[in-house]
Design a protein around this motif. Structure first.
Motif: not given
Length: 536
Positions: A216-226, A253-261
């Protein structure tokens, strides 16, 4: 012999209203502010962006802050215009709070209720009631106990993890630190449930959770939100339509701001300059409006009708709804008398009724700049504004309104429910209208092209473009549309004339939107007819 009756004074429930001496009246939230609040947690708190709200039994909902001097939470004015109010305490075994030793019953000559717990509150019933909130514990930010436990049924998985296994695994961390730790894993609700189950069996964070955290921290990973997308996306339309049964209000409250955005981008949302989420893929929205289809067709535009505060949309905001049923409710109301002081949408200033002898020039200045938008002094409209003042109104007796479907494809729409759920900025004061299922359409000062506007018949199962309606009326008699509109403005309930014209337009082979009457229609349900196949 007739049976002797004994009448005894007993305690019963009376209509639930704030007590005159309760001191809570200045702090009670308006019902419209409650519709998107999360369910109370096991401590009775509804939490939004670290702010805590509680349901005061039989009274309403208030914002609370902890008072160190009193050693208790106290009702607090959300906007800090009032001093802190009464101290409040959680009711044992319930998700509600109250002031201690406060009598709630009055005397009446009726049979008493068997159990006071059956009393209902005046709170909205949009969310299911909490059945087992669990026992009260201190919510101060102190190190947690090290003893693992099974948490109460009804808690969400995030709360279960923080109050259960994570508290046992990291006894020296505070509740806030445990929440931050859990957010760093960016787990979906389903993954949180799985993690809670795994940690109850083996008190450690499993390898799959660590791997997901890394991915989930790999911003270039296209599957991290799947995985998150597969859980949330099927519920988005239900959230938009007000039919959601799964709470989606705690993702921040469950996700980091970057991941949610970044997830919201994947889910189809963008942010405008006001930091509000919007979409451009909603096929249609609806609106009840007093302007006739002939006025809109002749002008070529539907101008913004009301001066909404510019807090949500990129351009001017036009209020619409995602529900046809809601638009029908608006359309069933009588027109706003203030709107009927304008003979057309191109009048910059309101007129006055024939029996009004006052000089309304000053009033005109105020009204034109406060609520009625018209097109505004800075308009880029191609329409020529009528600057006349104190003219005689011609439509002040109008009784009927119209329901329109608007082709909103590729237009910016700020959706209320989604912003309340996913965008913490949406909880700021006064930025968004209060009605359920309301959305804001971002339009230029000249408004929406008449090509996008369709008018429904009175059965709300058939709609045609306003331009086609105007052209059809003019083709038969170039003054017929004007006569129909004059009857409308004079107060006639002549919906049948519009119904007949809409039927004739459809029979002539023009594009027609047909809806069945056996379902409730929402924005994403609309499939527009092809203009090229129908337009002659």
């Amino acid at each position: 012999m007739p049976t002797k009756l004994d009448i005894t004074e007993t305690l019963v429930r009376q209509p639930l209203q704030p007590l005159a001496n309760s001191g809570l009246a200045p702090y009670l939230l308006r019902p419209a502010m409650l519709r998107t609040m999360p369910l109370p947690d096991e401590h009775g708190f509804r939490t939004i962006v670290s702010r805590k709200f509680v349901d005061v039994k039989n009274e309403g909902t208030v914002y609370v802050e902890f008072d160190d001097a009193a050693g208790a939470y106290r009702a607090t004015d959300l906007y800090k215009k009032q001093p802190q109010g009464p101290a409040l305490y959680k009711n044992d075994g319930e998700a509600t709070w109250s002031q201690r030793l406060q009598a709630r019953e009055t005397v009446s000559l009726k049979r008493s209720l068997a159990n006071e717990s059956v009393l209902e509150t005046t709170l909205p019933d949009k969310h299911p009631k909490v059945q087992s909130p669990g026992e009260q514990r201190s919510v101060t930010d102190t190190p947690a106990s090290s003893r693992p436990s099974i948490t109460q049924q009804g808690q969400n998985p995030r709360t279960q993890l923080i109050d259960g296994p994570l508290k046992s695994l990291y006894p020296d961390k505070t509740a806030n630190e445990l929440e931050t730790l859990l957010r760093s894993y960016n787990l979906s609700p389903g993954q949180q449930t799985r993690l809670h189950k795994d940690m109850l069996e083996n008190l450690k964070i499993p390898e799959w959770a660590e791997q997901h955290k890394q991915m989930s921290s790999e911003t270039g990973n296209p599957h991290r939100h799947d995985l998150l997308y597969s859980e949330i996306e099927p519920n988005l339309r239900h959230l938009r339509n007000g039919t959601a049964t799964t709470g989606l209000y705690e993702l921040h409250l469950s996700l980091t701001n970057e991941f949610l955005d970044s997830f919201l981008v994947k889910a189809g949302y963008s942010r405008n300059r006001n930091n509000c989420l919007y979409r451009t893929d909603i096929p249609a929205v609806f609106r009840g409006d007093e302007r006739t289809p002939f006025e809109l067709a002749n002008d070529g535009w539907m101008l913004p009708r009301y001066n909404h505060k510019p807090y949500a949309t990129t351009q001017k905001a036009m209020s619409v709804t995602v529900s046809l049923k809601a638009a029908k409710m608006y359309g069933a109301d009588e027109p706003d008398p203030e709107y009927l002081l304008y003979n057309s949408q191109t009048n910059k200033y309101p007129g006055k009724q024939p029996d009004d002898d006052s000089d309304a020039s000053d009033v005109s200045d105020v009204s034109a700049t406060s609520q009625i938008a018209s097109s505004g002094s800075e308009s880029d409209s191609s329409l020529q504004l009528d600057l006349e003042r104190n003219y005689e109104t011609t439509r002040h007796k109008q009784q009927i309104q119209f329901v329109y479907a608007i082709d909103s494809r590729n237009m910016e729409i700020v959706l209320g429910e989604e912003n309340h759920a996913f965008n913490r900025a949406a909880n700021g004061p006064n930025w968004f209208p209060e009605d359920d299922l309301e959305a804001l359409l971002s339009v230029s000062r000249r408004g929406i092209s008449a090509d996008r506007i369709w008018v429904f018949d009175s059965g709300y199962q058939k709609a045609v473009r306003v331009k086609d309606l105007q052209d059809h009326a003019d083709a038969a008699d170039d003054s017929y549309a004007r006569r129909v509109e004059e009857r409308t403005h004079s107060g006639a309930n002549n919906t049948d004339e519009y119904d007949r014209l809409i039927t004739e337009v459809a029979a002539a082979g023009k594009p027609v939107l047909l809806l069945s009457g056996n379902k409730e229609w929402f924005a994403n349900d609309i499939v527009w007819p092809s203009l090229s196949e129908n337009q002659s």
